[in-house]
Design an enzyme around this catalytic site. Structure first.
Site, short mmCIF file in Angstrom:
data_model
loop_
_atom_site.label_atom_id
_atom_site.label_comp_id
_atom_site.label_asym_id
_atom_site.label_seq_id
_atom_site.Cartn_x
_atom_site.Cartn_y
_atom_site.Cartn_z
N HIS A 296 0.85 -1.21 0.00
CA HIS A 296 0.00 0.00 0.00
C HIS A 296 0.88 1.24 0.00
O HIS A 296 1.36 1.69 1.04
CB HIS A 296 -0.91 -0.03 1.24
CG HIS A 296 -2.01 1.00 1.21
ND1 HIS A 296 -3.33 0.69 1.40
CD2 HIS A 296 -1.98 2.34 1.00
CE1 HIS A 296 -4.06 1.78 1.33
NE2 HIS A 296 -3.26 2.80 1.09
N GLY B 241 -9.52 7.99 -2.01
CA GLY B 241 -10.23 9.24 -1.80
C GLY B 241 -10.99 9.22 -0.48
O GLY B 241 -10.90 8.25 0.28
N GLU C 40 -10.80 3.25 7.85
CA GLU C 40 -9.83 4.26 8.28
C GLU C 40 -10.64 5.45 8.81
O GLU C 40 -10.81 5.61 10.02
CB GLU C 40 -8.94 4.68 7.11
CG GLU C 40 -7.87 5.69 7.49
CD GLU C 40 -7.14 6.26 6.26
OE1 GLU C 40 -7.61 6.11 5.14
OE2 GLU C 40 -6.09 6.91 6.47
N ASP D 13 2.08 3.95 2.81
CA ASP D 13 0.96 4.77 2.34
C ASP D 13 1.44 5.91 1.44
O ASP D 13 1.12 5.93 0.26
CB ASP D 13 0.13 5.30 3.52
CG ASP D 13 -1.31 5.61 3.13
OD1 ASP D 13 -1.71 5.27 2.00
OD2 ASP D 13 -2.05 6.19 3.96
ZN LIG Z 1 -3.88 4.79 0.97
#
Ligand SMILES: [Zn+2]
Length: 356
Positions: free
Chosen positions: A20, A181, A211, A295
């Protein structure tokens, strides 16, 4: 037995896998400065070190929406084939320098068409850059395999198009799909047709969930949409009470659905309070298929080495724990089984054995 001292240099040399990581969140600050100057885009500062600090501060506001807004500058320099090629090539070289042997890079092509490129031209430019980076890394003796996940932006209406693009380029380096998004207000089920299409085409996908938004987003991602992995998924802990798993948490653990966890990023967006308390450690202990990820390396001022070092220093992780999450990542990677098995057996396990 003499305990191996786990320092940053040892950690940097360990083979790593990252599932990720956003292409537009990982530019080199100096490259961003240079490319912005070429196109006349104004940055908050033109000093690379100050720019890196600005990113970290802006992204640490504790607000996912503001965090996402920092991408305006990186995306500004990713609107031409040359810009995309360079960013993609450097992406691979930076992973290789960090000891990463397998990476999945993700981005949303629909965000790279402001300069007039078509979606296909965007994907092809990125793939050329990635291929050039992989060739250079291999020549330098630090081979890294990088697969691409194409993203649709969940708040816009081009998700299905992005899914079709993933199918088109599935034999040209694209290994899967994601939606990215703002989670809140834009549920994954709003794009069910895209996920049904991908399932019909046998293209694997992950979904950012759990999240900013809680358990229902994970339930939707896994049960309604059929995601094989979850981007973040930290809020699966809301279905675990005193170590006892609820039905959704059990499903995620028992079906071996990988959680793509990104500790530093979660601290910045406020969905975790400290590295020591980050759910990644408890979920690993409970047997979830936990993976460790960056990330956005520029935005979060991080690398895989840094994420690993933080967990060792602040959450008591051992080298064995680092090996576990690395093997987990490869088990859940979107490349074919035989290639995953070869990376685990021929690269990761021998790399850890020689480090221990
Ligand atoms: Zn992400």
């Amino acid at each position: 037995m003499l305990a191996t001292r786990v320092d940053a240099d040892l950690i940097r040399r360990l083979p790593k896998a990252v599932l990720h990581d956003h292409l537009d969140g990982g530019l080199r600050p100096a490259t961003l400065v240079e490319l912005a100057a070429e196109i006349g885009h104004t940055l908050p500062t033109t000093d690379p070190d100050e720019l890196a600090a600005w990113y970290f501060d802006a992204a640490s506001s504790g607000d996912l929406v503001r965090y996402i807004a920092t991408f305006e500058h990186t995306l500004a320099v990713m609107q031409t084939e040359e810009g995309l090629r360079r960013v993609a090539e450097e992406y691979v070289l930076d992973l290789a320098a960090d000891g990463v042997v397998y990476g999945e890079v993700r981005y949303a092509p629909e965000l790279n068409v402001k300069g007039g490129l078509t979606l296909n031209e965007v994907v092809e430019a990125v793939q050329e850059g990635l291929a050039a980076g992989m060739a250079k890394a291999a020549a330098a003796g630090t081979p890294v395999r990088v697969g691409t996940l194409l993203c649709g932006m969940r708040m816009f209406d081009r998700v299905r198009e992005a899914a079709e693009l993933a199918v088109t380029y599935r034999d040209a380096g694209v290994v899967g799909f994601d939606i990215a998004g703002a989670e809140d207000g834009y549920p994954a089920v709003g794009h069910l047709d895209a996920f049904e299409y991908l399932r019909g085409e046998s293209v694997p996908f992950t979904i950012h969930a759990g999240e900013a938004f809680g358990l229902p987003s994970i339930h939707q991602a896994v049960q309604a949409c059929g995601a094989q992995r979850i981007g973040h998924g930290v809020r699966i802990t809301e279905d675990i009470v005193d170590g006892k798993l609820g039905r959704l948490a059990s499903w995620v653990r028992d079906r071996r659905i990988a959680l793509e966890m990104c500790p530093t990023s979660n601290l910045q967006t406020g969905c975790a309070t400290s590295i020591a308390e980050h759910p990644i450690t408890a979920l690993k202990e409970l047997g979830f298929r936990v993976t460790l990820n960056t990330d956005n390396r520029l935005v979060s001022g991080t690398t895989m080495t840094r994420e690993m070092s933080l967990l060792v220093a602040e959450a008591g992780w051992t080298v064995e724990d680092l090996r576990t999450v690395t093997v987990n990542a490869l088990k859940s990677a979107f490349i074919p089984f035989d290639e995953r098995k070869a990376l685990i057996e021929d690269v990761v396990l021998p790399g850890y054995a020689s480090a221990l």
